[in-house]
Design an enzyme around this catalytic site. Structure first.
Site, mmCIF file in Angstrom:
data_model
loop_
_atom_site.group_PDB
_atom_site.id
_atom_site.type_symbol
_atom_site.label_atom_id
_atom_site.label_comp_id
_atom_site.label_asym_id
_atom_site.label_seq_id
_atom_site.Cartn_x
_atom_site.Cartn_y
_atom_site.Cartn_z
ATOM 1 C CG HIS A 70 -2.143 -0.856 1.003
ATOM 2 N ND1 HIS A 70 -2.897 -1.363 2.038
ATOM 3 C CD2 HIS A 70 -2.735 -1.295 -0.135
ATOM 4 C CE1 HIS A 70 -3.886 -2.072 1.554
ATOM 5 N NE2 HIS A 70 -3.810 -2.047 0.237
ATOM 6 C CG HIS A 73 2.344 0.743 4.888
ATOM 7 N ND1 HIS A 73 2.720 0.486 6.184
ATOM 8 C CD2 HIS A 73 1.018 1.023 4.942
ATOM 9 C CE1 HIS A 73 1.680 0.590 6.984
ATOM 10 N NE2 HIS A 73 0.623 0.920 6.251
ATOM 11 C CG HIS A 157 -3.408 -5.135 5.521
ATOM 12 N ND1 HIS A 157 -4.507 -4.431 5.991
ATOM 13 C CD2 HIS A 157 -2.711 -4.297 4.732
ATOM 14 C CE1 HIS A 157 -4.452 -3.214 5.497
ATOM 15 N NE2 HIS A 157 -3.383 -3.101 4.734
ATOM 16 C CD GLU A 203 -3.159 -2.006 11.743
ATOM 17 O OE1 GLU A 203 -3.669 -0.872 11.657
ATOM 18 O OE2 GLU A 203 -3.636 -3.003 11.199
ATOM 19 C CG HIS A 386 -1.063 2.748 10.460
ATOM 20 N ND1 HIS A 386 -2.392 2.487 10.301
ATOM 21 C CD2 HIS A 386 -0.559 2.883 9.215
ATOM 22 C CE1 HIS A 386 -2.689 2.450 9.010
ATOM 23 N NE2 HIS A 386 -1.593 2.694 8.329
#
Lengths: 572, 940
Positions: A70, A73, A157, A203, A386
């Site tokens: 992503h 990141h 994820h 996170e 995060h």
């Protein structure tokens, strides 16, 4: 005092541009290198000048780790490596390595071609940057250098998302990246073993939420889509993140299959299509169901889902379209935010006649999941990134309460210092160990044992060996250290008799040791020598000369104290 | 031997069995004894290398050793053990010792001393472990001998300090299996202090090796299984192990915690970090729930399985409202407003659901299935929990794995008595009707049969969805009709207001008459008629054609349409309401009476008896057709009567009055009758479920009569005495066998054929065959008709092949010599143990028959008494010139020996196992289906 230092450059009490600096055991590691969606100025990238103002970053960083593809990141990666300048290794998993450049290229296109930004990284830079990437497998321990090692764990994820354990000596840090503790249609749940790191950086997007059953969500979603399609309507499903699009594709595809539906499904972003090739490829990263059935049929080989062409828009009959993310300012975004009337170009006003529903299919761990992961890894302390500050605060309390570990939540640029007491492993030679073992019972974890040996420290390498071996290895000659002690005894008798008395006394007291009376009149206890001599001045006093080597120190001092108490009066 | 047997019987009839047994045993013994140990000895001496010796031992281990020769073999083995230097050979010897000591009939106490002896001198850890295993085998073989047990426990304790985990494992296993707590054992007080086995095992909970820790927990569980009461202190130790690093330890610890919680449910334990206290059982429940979210799926499955065993979920509720998980509630409270998820709060409140939600959403479907099963168990015992878990269960209908979906539908069916579905839940459930899997749909129909619906909209919705299903998958027709039948009869009041709409009647206008062949229309009618059964006002709403359709359907689909009390019409047949017990039920009474009538007429003239029998058989058959619930009994009785009728007819033949061998043709009739009776008796015995022993006796008796008939018919038609001799012999053996098997039931068989025969048995044994036949013949004619007691519940096994349908005109083409797979789909009703009995038969046009044994996995069990066979049959043949039909049908394989209670003589031998697996014969129990196939010649 050894310590671990953590400084978030991004994602500290914030979501976006994840970038965390960790110093551990003298090594500097950068975790993630993301961009921020909310900014279009310099703030969109982390402030790398924090690391060094002048000089190359390579000198200051040992490695960079990217948790998943992503953009928040990995979005700043080409900027960081090519424009700021970094030539060290960048670690990521294979799926991330495959999909990351697609996303970066897409991002570049939007920024440069659509928004017309100058001074942005180029396609070539993305390519160059990707050349510096070293791909890792799950659970593979990678030696970055002699001391620093990293290991990836499955994080759910998105495809290829990983949690990383960074280890120097016995100190370790686990960085979770984004993860999901509940499995979904195409990915499994995050998993980590009980690695007991010094610090867990997790996170905390959903720090305060406990999600309801994913099944309800799925059912509601499918029901709504199904109803709309059955009525002959068209369904538009804008999906923001890559990965979620696949999730919904799988969901719809299996539903279509199960229910024998015929309405076509389209997805429109080229991005999804490209990424899908890699989804088909990295089957090992998916969940149980897909892994077990891909031999019969790869679930990502969609039968009902096709790429969308604008020409299809006016096709009659029901259909489902996934148009991708609706960027701010687009018609899609306006509709999503609830506008019922749209002003089109040329003053045309259109009324929105569609139903708008919002559904969350986010793949982040909820509060319960975060707690579960903390429980699984059993860290000594936890650091939250995060997430929003207010929510973090709450979770921090919970973690401190439940696990009795310290919890941190630094803001961007704020450094957390964590003192550690690393245990230092010392190698012991087998000979020495066996010799010591032979003397006593089995080792008992609860009782400390005394052990004689020599500790050799040679370039940060510790070894415990027997003293003879140490001397031999170091090429030193052995020196004898002898202690001698004179004990005055009041005894008018002859020296021989005194010696005899000492002998019989010691014989009766020290039953466990070998006491001998030598012909020359001296007494030995093991290797300790005792000689009796008349005092030069006072004949009534005898001087006992006790002499022992350094190794027999314990027995020697015991003996002298014994003799100092005097001899018992002879019975005769 | 036969002559010998005969003499024995003559002397002392009742002892036959025992005598025979001895004889066989001694014979066996003599045959085998001398060679075994000697041969082994020679072999082992021959062995030049350890590898050789190992080979010999392996070969030796493949053959069984008799109890008598075990000791000799053991001595030889021990002798070699002492001499042997190679640990691998010693290991094998040690394992052989263990195997040998398990031999039935051998008492291993004599080798124990040696075993302990060699144990003391052994250095190799592996061999040590194996020796301890051997001791374990010895110890378990001698459970009564306390002294030996004590000694073994001592040995185990001594080796517990061994450095090898394998040895410690075995020691703990030994302790678990043999250790005892009873202090009374040491009355001699010889300082042999009773060891506290639990304490010793407990100490190893903290062993450094996870395998040893696991073994320690397992040993503890073993102690529990053996009935020793575990101390409560273990609970705390076990709780610590829940956070062990190794999954196998955690998995075992969860079990232990469950066990302890069942032993001390009411003790109080403190909640750490608060001064509250809760009951141990609640604490344990909380811990097990927590383990459902463990990192290892092995542990998760284990925990979910244990949750299922819980009975009182209320405990869970208390726990959650007072204890650990209440923190979850606070999260919701603290969070910003929009973050509060009603679902989330709900699920925490609803107690055990917290753990279940985890289990139900687990990544591994094994865990999910275990969680669904656990939910099912809990819901069955508690209606309030059933209400709560409904939502979760309904959600499981959307699982990605079909197995899980199916399991949750079945679960729902099991708990459906406790629940009423809300409309939205019903909606979700009904959505699954469109599933493309037939299994799922049928399970769902099954579920809807026994579901309670709360509103009329719900019924309407269900009907609409079912009709939609019907149009989408027309093959579901029968299943849907059946489902609607139950739906209607369960909710008459809810259906009533829907009737005008469903029948589309109009107050003023006549509407068009619907098509009577439309399955959807029939479905609607089935629903309405079944509702109308208990709702007398409903027929008033029917229009004329509805009545006509009723009459038609009542006749054509009588199993779906009940008898209705319609205005202006006579009741078509006596309405049976469900609450009448079978004995008051008039049709049941009728059945009883007609049977009584037959049995009471023992000495009517032959003509009259025959007529009455024929009449009754016809009555019964018709009754069976009309009353489905009595079909089994009626059929069963009718078959029995038919046997009797055949027997009587056969005995009436003229041939008996004429000189023997002249009427060969007529004798055909009698022997055919005998054959048919045999077949019918096999059907009676194996095709009905619920046949009890008292019926089996009668059936066997009938079969014996048939055999007698066969004997006398053959005696009349064959010349010469020699074949007859063998037959008589065989028949007498049958009689003897009958007597042995049913010795307990003989008193009930007063005056019967066999009773009389047994009276004359001594005479028969010594008589010549011709005489035997004569006696048997008179017996048979004199014998009375035995009363067949009706079983409580009896159902005839039946099968319907759904696929192949046999309608296709297109032949299945394939290349000759290769195979073609034919999908076979069939439903089986009331078949016991279908996995081993149901076979598929394929008959080729050339008369070749092929029997296929379906795999056990091909059978599914969608409901009690029902099975579904979905399998593939491979067809192959040489090339044909034109397509032709093969017949496919289902067979029920039987074996009369398996049903008979085992006599001690058969028991324990290899004979019995062999007999059980073989098939004695088969009964076709489905209509055969024709499949058009065409093997083409292979192209070159």
């Amino acid at each position: 005092m050894p310590e671990i230092r953590v400084t978030p450059l991004g994602a500290g009490q914030d979501v976006g541009r994840s970038c965390i600096l960790v110093s551990i055991g003298g090594k500097n590691v950068m975790l993630d290198c993301g961009m921020h969606m909310g900014f279009n100025d310099d703030r969109r990238f982390p402030d790398f000048s924090y690391i060094t103002r002048n000089g190359r970053l390579t000198d200051f960083l040992d490695c960079v780790i990217i948790s998943h593809f992503h953009l928040d990141h990995c979005g700043a990666l080409p900027y960081f490596s090519e424009m700021v300048g970094y030539d060290g290794p960048i670690y990521m998993t294979h799926p991330t390595q495959a999909i990351c450049p697609i996303l970066l290229e897409d991002y570049r296109k939007i920024a440069v071609d659509k928004k017309g930004e100058a001074n942005f990284f180029t396609s070539q830079m993305i390519k160059d940057c990707m050349k510096k990437v070293v791909a890792v497998h799950l659970h593979q321990t990678v030696q970055v250098d002699d001391e620093l090692e990293i290991k990836a764990y499955y994080a759910g994820h998105v495809l290829g998302a990983a949690m990383f354990q960074i280890k120097v000596g016995s100190e370790s840090v686990v960085y979770t990246g984004d993860y999901n503790m509940t499995p979904d249609r195409h990915l499994g749940a995050a998993w980590i073993d009980k690695c007991r790191p010094n610090l867990l950086i997790t996170e905390s997007t959903y720090a305060t939420t406990i999600r309801d059953s994913k099944r309800c969500r799925e059912r509601d979603f499918l029901k709504k889509v199904h109803e709309a399609v059955e009525r002959g309507g068209k369904v538009l499903i804008p999906v923001f993140a890559l990965g979620r699009a696949q999730e919904l594709c799988i969901l719809l595809e299996t539903f279509w299959e199960r229910m024998n539906l015929k309405a076509p499904i389209y997805f429109s972003t080229g991005l999804t299509e490209k990424a899908n090739h890699y989804y088909k490829l990295f089957i090992t990263w998916t969940n149980q169901k897909i892994r077990k059935t891909f031999v019969q049929r790869n679930m990502f080989e969609f039968k009902h889902i096709k790429a969308f062409d604008r020409a299809f828009a006016d096709n009659p009959g029901p259909m489902v379209i996934m148009p991708g993310y609706c960027v701010q300012g687009t018609v899609g975004h306006k509709i999503l935010s609830g506008q019922r009337k749209l002003e089109m170009e040329g003053r045309q006003v259109l009324e929105v006649k569609m139903q708008v529903e919002y559904m969350s299919f986010s793949a982040h761990a909820d509060a319960k999941g975060i707690m579960q992961l903390v429980g699984q890894a059993e860290p000594e302390s936890v650091l939250l990134v995060h997430g929003e500050a207010k929510k973090m605060e709450f979770l921090k309390q919970k973690i401190e309460q439940e696990f009795r570990v310290s919890c941190y939540m630094p803001a961007n640029g704020e450094t957390v210092t964590l003192p550690t007491s690393p245990s230092i492993p010392v190698g012991i030679s087998l000979g020495l160990l066996k010799r010591e073992m032979a003397q006593g019972l089995l080792p008992d974890a609860k009782k400390p044992r005394l052990l004689h040996g020599t500790l050799i420290m040679k370039d940060s390498n510790f070894r415990l060996v027997s003293s003879e071996q140490a001397l031999k290895e170091l090429g030193l000659a052995e020196h004898q250290l002898r202690f001698t002690c004179r004990v005055h005894l009041h005894d008018p008798r002859k020296e021989q008799e005194t010696a005899m008395r000492v002998y019989s006394h010691l014989k009766s007291v020290l039953k466990e040791h070998c006491v001998q009376h030598l012909p020359d009149g001296s007494v030995t206890v093991e290797s300790i020598l005792i000689q009796a001599a008349a005092h030069s001045e006072d004949p009534g006093t005898k001087v006992l000369l006790v002499s022992w080597t350094y190794q027999d120190e314990e027995l020697g001092s015991h003996l002298t104290s014994l003799l100092k108490k005097g001899l018992p009066q002879a019975a005769s | 031997m036969a002559a010998h047997l005969k003499k024995r019987v003559y002397e002392e009839f009742t002892k036959v069995v025992q005598q025979q047994q001895e004889e066989i045993a001694t014979k066996k013994l003599r045959l085998t004894k001398p060679s075994k140990s000697a041969a082994l000895h020679i072999d082992l001496c021959k062995a030049t290398s350890p590898a050789d010796a190992l080979q010999y031992l392996l070969q030796f281990a493949r053959k069984p050793v008799e109890a008598e020769s075990v000791e000799g073999v053991v001595r030889i083995l021990l002798e070699h053990y002492y001499k042997e230097n190679d640990p691998s050979v010693r290991l094998k010897i040690a394992s052989l010792l263990g195997l040998l000591s398990k031999t039935a009939g051998f008492s291993p106490d004599c080798i124990m001393d040696d075993a302990i002896n060699i144990l003391q001198n052994e250095k190799s850890h592996q061999v040590l472990a194996q020796l301890l295993d051997t001791l374990l085998a010895i110890g378990t073989k001698l459970p009564e001998n306390q002294a030996i047990q004590m000694r073994l426990v001592d040995v185990a304790c001594k080796h517990l300090t061994d450095t090898s985990h394998g040895v410690r494992n075995k020691c703990l296993q030994l302790l678990g299996n043999l250790g005892s707590l009873e202090k009374s054992v040491t009355k001699d007080g010889e300082g042999l202090a009773v060891r506290d086995v639990q304490k010793i095992i407990g100490d190893y909970f903290s062993d450094q090796d996870p395998r040893v820790r696991t073994a320690a927990i397992k040993a503890m569980l073993q102690l529990h299984e053996r009935g020793l009461k575990l101390h409560q202190t273990i609970y705390n130790q076990a709780c610590k192990l829940l956070s062990d690093d190794y999954e196998q330890v955690r998995s075992a610890a969860v079990q232990l915690i469950w066990v302890v919680s069942q032993l001390y449910p009411e003790s109080i334990v403190p909640i750490p970090s608060s001064n509250e206290e809760i009951r141990l059982v609640d604490d344990a429940f909380g811990k097990i729930c927590h383990m459902v979210s463990d990192g290892s799926w092995v542990v998760r499955v284990q925990a979910a399985k244990l949750l299922r065993k819980r009975t009182a979920h209320e405990r869970a509720k208390e726990l959650y409202s007072s204890g650990e998980f209440s923190s979850g509630r606070k999260w919701g409270d603290d969070a910003p407003k929009e973050e509060i998820d009603t679902g989330a709060v709900n699920l925490i409140e609803s107690g055990a659901c917290g753990a279940f939600v985890h289990g139900l959403e687990d990544e591994m479907y094994e865990v999910r299935i275990a969680a669904v099963e656990a939910l099912c168990m809990l819901a069955q015992s508690s209606p309030s929990f059933a209400e709560k878990c409904l939502d979760f269960l309904v959600d499981m209908f959307n699982d990605e794995i079909e197995e899980v979906r199916l399991q949750s539908i079945h679960t729902m069916r099991k708990i459906s008595n406790n629940i009423t579905l809300r409309e939205d839940q019903l909606d979700t459930v009904l959505a699954v009707l469109e599933d493309s899997s037939r299994d799922i749909r049928e399970a769902l129909h099954e579920l809807l049969c026994c579901t309670n619906v709360s509103t009329k909209e719900g019924i309407h919705l269900a009907l609409v969805e079912l009709l939609k299903n019907l149009t989408k998958y027309p093959t579901d027709r029968d299943s849907i009709w059946k489902c609607l039948k139950f739906l209607g009869s369960r909710h008459p009041t809810l259906v009533l207001p829907l009737v005008p709409e469903l029948l589309s009647t109009h107050p003023f206008f006549d509407t068009a008459e619907p098509d009577m062949d439309d399955p959807a229309y029939i479905a609607v009618l089935v629903l309405i008629f079944n509702a109308a059964k208990t709702c007398p006002t409903m027929p008033a709403l029917f229009s004329d054609h509805t009545f006509r359709h009723y009459a038609y359907l009542r006749d054509s689909l009588s199993h779906l349409v009940p008898a209705l009390r319609l205005p202006g019409r006579k009741l078509v047949s006596s309405a049976v309401s469900a609450n009448i017990t079978p004995h008051e039920d008039p049709s049941h009474q009728f059945l009883q009476q007609s049977l009584e009538r037959v049995y009471s007429l023992q000495h009517l003239d032959p003509q009259g008896t025959q007529e009455l029998l024929e009449l009754t058989i016809r009555d019964l058959q018709r009754l069976g057709e009309l009353q489905s619930e009595l079909a089994g009994v009626a059929d069963f009785s009718a078959t029995y009567l038919r046997c009797q009728l055949l027997l009587i007819k056969a005995l009436q033949e003229k041939l008996w009055n004429v000189a023997a061998p002249l009427y060969l043709k007529q004798s055909d009739l009698a022997s055919a009758a005998a054959k048919q009776i045999m077949e019918e008796t096999y059907k009676m015995e194996f095709m009905y479920s619920g046949v009890e022993n008292k019926q089996v006796v009668i059936i066997h008796h009938m079969r014996l009569q048939a055999k007698a008939l066969q004997l006398i018919v053959t005696a009349r038609t064959t010349r010469g005495v020699d074949p007859l001799f063998g037959m008589c012999e065989k028949f007498l053996q049958e009689v003897d066998f009958f007597q042995r098997c049913f010795i307990a039931d003989l008193p009930h068989l007063q005056d019967s054929f066999v009773d009389k025969l047994l009276d004359l048995m001594p005479r028969l044994m010594t008589s010549k065959p011709v005489e035997v036949v004569k006696i048997v013949q008179t017996m048979l004619r004199q014998s009375t008709f035995l009363h067949l007691p009706l079983p409580e519940q009896i159902h005839k096994a039946s099968a319907t092949i759904i696929e192949p349908a046999g309608e296709s005109d297109n032949p299945l083409r394939f290349t000759s010599g290769l195979v073609v797979a034919l999908d076979v789909d069939a439903t089986l009703e009331h078949v016991q143990d279908p996995q081993s009995t149901v076979k598929v038969q394929v008959l080729y046009p050339d008369g070749q028959a092929q029997m296929i044994h379906p795999k056990p996995a091909d059978f599914r069990n969608p409901g009690p008494g029902r099975h579904r066979l979905i399998t593939q049959v491979y067809l192959s043949h040489t090339a044909w010139t034109e397509p032709c039909q093969v017949e496919v049908r289902l067979l029920l394989a039987y074996n009369s020996n398996s049903r008979i209670p085992k006599s001690p003589w058969i028991e324990g031998g290899e004979v019995s196992s062999q007999v059980e697996t073989s098939i004695e014969g088969t009964i076709p129990f489905s209509k055969s289906v024709k499949v058009y196939i065409m093997p083409k010649p292979a192209r070159r």
